[in-house]
Enzyme design. Structure first.
Site, mmCIF file in Angstrom:
data_model
loop_
_atom_site.group_PDB
_atom_site.id
_atom_site.type_symbol
_atom_site.label_atom_id
_atom_site.label_comp_id
_atom_site.label_asym_id
_atom_site.label_seq_id
_atom_site.Cartn_x
_atom_site.Cartn_y
_atom_site.Cartn_z
ATOM 1 N N LYS A 12 65.629 61.745 21.010
ATOM 2 C CA LYS A 12 65.358 60.340 20.658
ATOM 3 C C LYS A 12 66.519 59.464 21.107
ATOM 4 C CE LYS A 12 62.786 60.612 16.288
ATOM 5 N NZ LYS A 12 62.804 60.145 14.905
ATOM 6 N N GLU A 37 65.239 59.857 3.783
ATOM 7 C CA GLU A 37 63.804 59.664 4.019
ATOM 8 C C GLU A 37 63.009 59.802 2.735
ATOM 9 O OE1 GLU A 37 61.490 61.487 7.147
ATOM 10 O OE2 GLU A 37 63.202 61.319 8.494
ATOM 11 N N ASP A 67 61.742 55.882 12.625
ATOM 12 C CA ASP A 67 60.839 56.911 12.134
ATOM 13 C C ASP A 67 59.566 56.806 12.946
ATOM 14 O OD1 ASP A 67 61.190 58.871 9.818
ATOM 15 O OD2 ASP A 67 59.053 58.397 9.790
ATOM 16 N N PHE A 143 60.151 66.434 24.012
ATOM 17 C CA PHE A 143 60.343 67.175 22.761
ATOM 18 C C PHE A 143 59.091 67.026 21.900
ATOM 19 C CE2 PHE A 143 61.073 63.838 19.524
ATOM 20 C CZ PHE A 143 61.156 62.732 20.348
#
Ligand code: IMP
Length: 187
Positions: A12, A37, A67, A143
């Site tokens: 990311k 989270e 997210d 990924f």
């Protein structure tokens, strides 16, 4: 300008760095904060809560958290906000098994990026990319669900298309590009 990305996910981070690089914005990986989270069906709530634990009071740096999730129409949006857990448990094989016999394979990736920093209120940037779920994993780049996600307008998975093309059209690229535009003038 420099922004700290609160994530431990190298993939990311690489994607977001390339996008913000287009704006001359430097991205640094921040491992000193933890992305807390909460459990929620709503990505925006998860990001807003994470931001609230990072930007408490006055801050002198800019921080982003992200997210995201894969939402499969015929599975009523599953795995959605639980994408990470589902990937680690049943994985791609499990998702493909759940999809067996289902012809309508439409799905979308959604990314919610939250920004906070000095003198700005917490703000969210959203990117969505539609596509379909492949019938088998293909490609070794990227990924997560990249080997089973075929973006609309293509016949290859993100795993086959590679980073350069993915970064032109992905949900994450869209969200970070909107953030870059907003920071550099669109405010
Ligand atoms: P989280 O946002 O870190 O909770 O992770 C969401 C999960 O969705 C990740 O662990 C990946 O499995 C998946 N995911 C998010 N973005 C992508 C992407 O761009 N490609 C493939 N899988 C992704």
């Amino acid at each position: 300008m420099k922004i700290f990305f609160v994530t431990g996910n190298e993939a990311k981070f690489r994607e977001a760095s390339l996008v913000l690089g287009e704006f001359g914005i430097e991205l640094a990986m921040d491992r000193s904060h933890r992305k807390i989270e909460i459990q929620s069906d709503n990505l925006e709530d998860i990001v807003n809560n994470a931001l609230a634990t990072i930007c408490t009071g006055d801050v002198s740096e800019y921080f982003v958290v992200e997210d995201d999730g894969l939402f499969i129409d015929k599975l009523n949006g599953f795995p959605g906000p639980y994408s990470s857990y589902v990937y680690r448990t049943i994985g791609l094989t499990g998702i493909l098994r759940l999809m067996s016999g289902i012809n309508d394979r439409t799905a979308y990736f959604k990314s919610v990026v939250g920004l906070c920093g000095p003198q700005i209120p917490a703000k969210l940037f959203i990117g969505v990319r539609y596509g379909v779920i492949a019938t088998e994993p293909r490609g070794s780049e990227g990924f997560g669900y990249d080997p089973i996600f075929i973006p609309s307008g293509f016949n290859k998975t993100f795993g086959e298309l590679g980073l350069e093309i993915k970064n032109k059209l992905s949900h994450r690229a869209m969200a970070f590009r909107t953030l870059g535009n907003w920071l550099l003038g669109g405010r």
